[in-house]
Structures are given as C-alpha cells and as structure tokens.
Design an enzyme around this catalytic site. Structure first.
Site, PDB file in Angstrom:
ATOM      1  N   HIS A   1       0.829  -1.207   0.000  1.00 55.94           N
ATOM      2  CA  HIS A   1       0.000   0.000   0.000  1.00 55.94           C
ATOM      3  C   HIS A   1       0.860   1.252   0.000  1.00 55.94           C
ATOM      4  O   HIS A   1       0.513   2.261  -0.627  1.00 55.94           O
ATOM      5  CB  HIS A   1      -0.942  -0.010   1.208  1.00 55.94           C
ATOM      6  CG  HIS A   1      -2.022   1.012   1.158  1.00 55.94           C
ATOM      7  ND1 HIS A   1      -1.949   2.192   1.849  1.00 55.94           N
ATOM      8  CD2 HIS A   1      -3.210   1.024   0.505  1.00 55.94           C
ATOM      9  CE1 HIS A   1      -3.059   2.896   1.624  1.00 55.94           C
ATOM     10  NE2 HIS A   1      -3.837   2.206   0.808  1.00 55.94           N
ATOM     11  N   CYS A   2       1.998   1.190   0.675  1.00 58.93           N
ATOM     12  CA  CYS A   2       2.867   2.355   0.836  1.00 58.93           C
ATOM     13  C   CYS A   2       3.539   2.785  -0.461  1.00 58.93           C
ATOM     14  O   CYS A   2       3.953   3.941  -0.587  1.00 58.93           O
ATOM     15  CB  CYS A   2       3.946   2.062   1.868  1.00 58.93           C
ATOM     16  SG  CYS A   2       3.351   1.453   3.449  1.00 58.93           S
TER      17      CYS A   2
END
Length: 349
Positions: A333-334
């Site tokens: 996600h990052c």
C-alpha cells in the site's frame, strides 16, 4: 468546491508508483539493491494485470526501469530521492458537484518528520508533477501528512493517528481540531477516528511514527479490517488488543458501530532488526482485485487471502512477497497510489 476522497474500492483510472533509485533506502550492497528493484517490479506487474499503471522514474534509473518493467507499464521521468508514492504523491479527490473534475491534494512532505537520514526534497515535488500530468486541480495543504497516514470510507470517515498528524516534527502547532478542519477542506472528511499509536516497529529510526495503513483499513462502510498480533511474545500483542478495544467504542461517520474483522499477523516475530511489523492490512485494492502482501508463510498467506476475498467480494486476491518492501520501511500500500475513475461530466457522450 467540495472535495471528497473516494474509497479505495471505487473504480480506478490507474495506479501510480515510483521506481527505486540508488540510495540509503534501496540498500548499500548490490544484492540488496537488486532485491529492492525486483520487489517494486513484482508489485507493478501484479497491479498492471488489473488496471493501467504509471511509474515515475528518476532519470538515473530509466534504462533499468525499461528493461525490468517492459512495455505494458507507462514510464514518466522526474527527479526522485525516495520511492514511497503513497506518502509523497498526490491524494486524489473528486468534486461531486462537478463530475469529470479531478483534484490532487499536495500535502507538505518532509520525509516522515524530517529525520536526519531522510532525503525527501525531490519527492516533495512529485504531487505537483503528477497533478499537472493528469490535468488535476491542485489542492494545496498546510498539513504535513502522508497518504499512508489516512484511510477513508468515501462517506466522510477518516482513520488517522495521533503520533503522525500531531507529531511535533510534522505539525508542531496542530491540534485535533485544526487537523480535522484541514482534512474536511481537502478530502471531505466529516468524522475522524483517532488511533493513539501504530505498530511497534514503525517507531524505529526508519519508521513513519504510526501510519494507519499497516494497522487498520475500511473495506466497506461500517467494517474494519484490523491487524491482530496473536503472539504474547510480540509487543504488538498488547498494542493491537488495546486498539481493538478503543475502536470497538467508536463509530463511522454514519454513526454505525464497527464490524471489526481481525486480520492475523504472520507467525514470524523477528527479523535481523528486531520485532517485525508484517501486516496483511497493507494491501492495495485494484479494479476487480486485491494485491496482498505475502511473507513466505504458506498457511498465513493463504488465511489472509481468504479473509481479504471475503472482505472484498468479487475481487481476485493476488499475493506478492512484501518482505523486501517491509525491510525498507513499508508495504505494498505504501508504494502505490490509486487515481479514481471520474464520472463523465454532464452532457458528455
């Protein structure tokens, strides 16, 4: 203008990423660097199987990116010093009163609180670069914030963490009211759910000081997926129990109590640096799919896929080994950022 950040589950136009470049984050040894390039590339190809992907590439890495990514992924060139697109890239928003208009929030980015090791001044320009490229209206913000520090349901709720938005190295003069007012203006949130802290590893030198996107996410309105550390030997055993108890006393913007679904951590407790923060919460939702973090544990990875498939019905869950990404300070996600698909403007054919 009434900006609103859509839920991650809303249809995407594309996903954005940034290709790694040499430096402290990537690693000092050749094998470390190759591992990093390969991990980012694997995520890019997994996303591209579901929707278009655009990769921002530093000029020094353009040849490598072309070789590793191939022709299916669009490459755009811009100076980079970091490659966590979620955090320094734009947070895309829409205006429900003006269909067909895309906004891009440009948070102030200072390398997660301006630690001595961080190089971030080039990355801090990327939100404006991307906004200009896609023709989005720039939404400037006075808040030092990162995309990994917030999660929304698209209906007014935002999850955030006291140790991130109220971090004196980010926003020394902020309080809850000021942060909430700025989020209301920029992403349309009407109800903030504050977590007191994040996972233990995230407070190390190379951590973010408590990003919510490895702790909890909102797969659908009224429901939370929550990281659950089940081993009392790990300090996050107590952390996640306390967070669960706190969240059980809160509601979403519509006043609904949360249906909390535990997403168990893998069995591994430590790596060579200490207690891990490996989390299946840090997944990316894409069109018709979910790109899930894998940690080399067949049973735990499979259990996470089952929970994610149930949380996102109709989407195919694909696991990508995220250990090299977590070793550098984050997860899938990052390193990604979704761009929502706009509704057609009135009168469009």
């Amino acid at each position: 203008m009434s900006w609103r950040m859509p839920a991650e589950t809303a249809p995407h136009e594309r996903t954005w990423m940034a290709f790694p470049r040499e430096g402290l984050t990537l690693g000092t040894e050749a094998a470390e660097r190759e591992e990093g390039y390969a991990a980012w590339t694997a995520v890019a190809h997994a996303v591209a199987a579901f929707e278009p992907l655009t990769m921002v590439v530093d000029p020094s890495e353009l040849e490598r990116a072309r070789r590793m990514l191939g022709s299916e992924i669009e490459l755009v060139e811009a100076p980079l010093d970091e490659f966590w697109m979620r955090d320094f890239g734009p947070t895309f928003v829409v205006d429900d009163e003006r269909p067909g208009v895309l906004g891009a929030v440009d948070w102030i980015f200072n390398g997660w609180g301006a630690p001595a090791w961080a190089e971030w001044r080039k990355a801090a320009e990327i939100a404006r670069f991307v906004a200009a490229r896609v023709g989005a209206e720039l939404v400037n913000s006075v808040l030092v914030n990162e995309g990994g520090g917030i999660h929304v349901d698209g209906e007014g709720t935002v999850l955030l963490t006291e140790t991130v938005q109220l971090d004196p190295n980010r926003n020394p003069y902020a309080d809850r009211a000021r942060v909430e007012a700025e989020l209301a203006r920029t992403i349309g949130s009407t109800h903030a759910v504050w977590l007191p802290r994040g996972l233990t590893r995230d407070y190390d030198d190379f951590g973010t000081n408590g990003h919510v996107d490895i702790v909890a996410t909102i797969p659908s309105p009224g429901r939370l997926l929550l990281h659950a550390q089940g081993n009392p030997e790990h300090p996050d055993f107590e952390v996640t129990r306390e967070l669960r108890a706190l969240l059980a006393e809160t509601t979403d913007a519509a006043g609904r109590p949360w249906d909390i679904v535990d997403l168990p951590a893998p069995e591994t407790l430590r790596d060579h640096e200490g207690f891990v923060d490996w989390s299946y919460v840090n997944h990316l939702v894409v069109n018709d799919g979910v790109i899930a973090c894998g940690f080399g544990e067949e049973r735990a990875d499979a259990a996470a896929r089952e929970i994610l498939a149930a949380a996102y019905p109709g989407r195919r869950v694909v696991t990508v080994d995220a250990r090299p990404i977590f070793a550098r300070g984050g997860g899938i996600h990052c390193i990604t950022q979704q761009q929502p698909l706009l509704a057609p403007a009135a009168g469009a054919r």
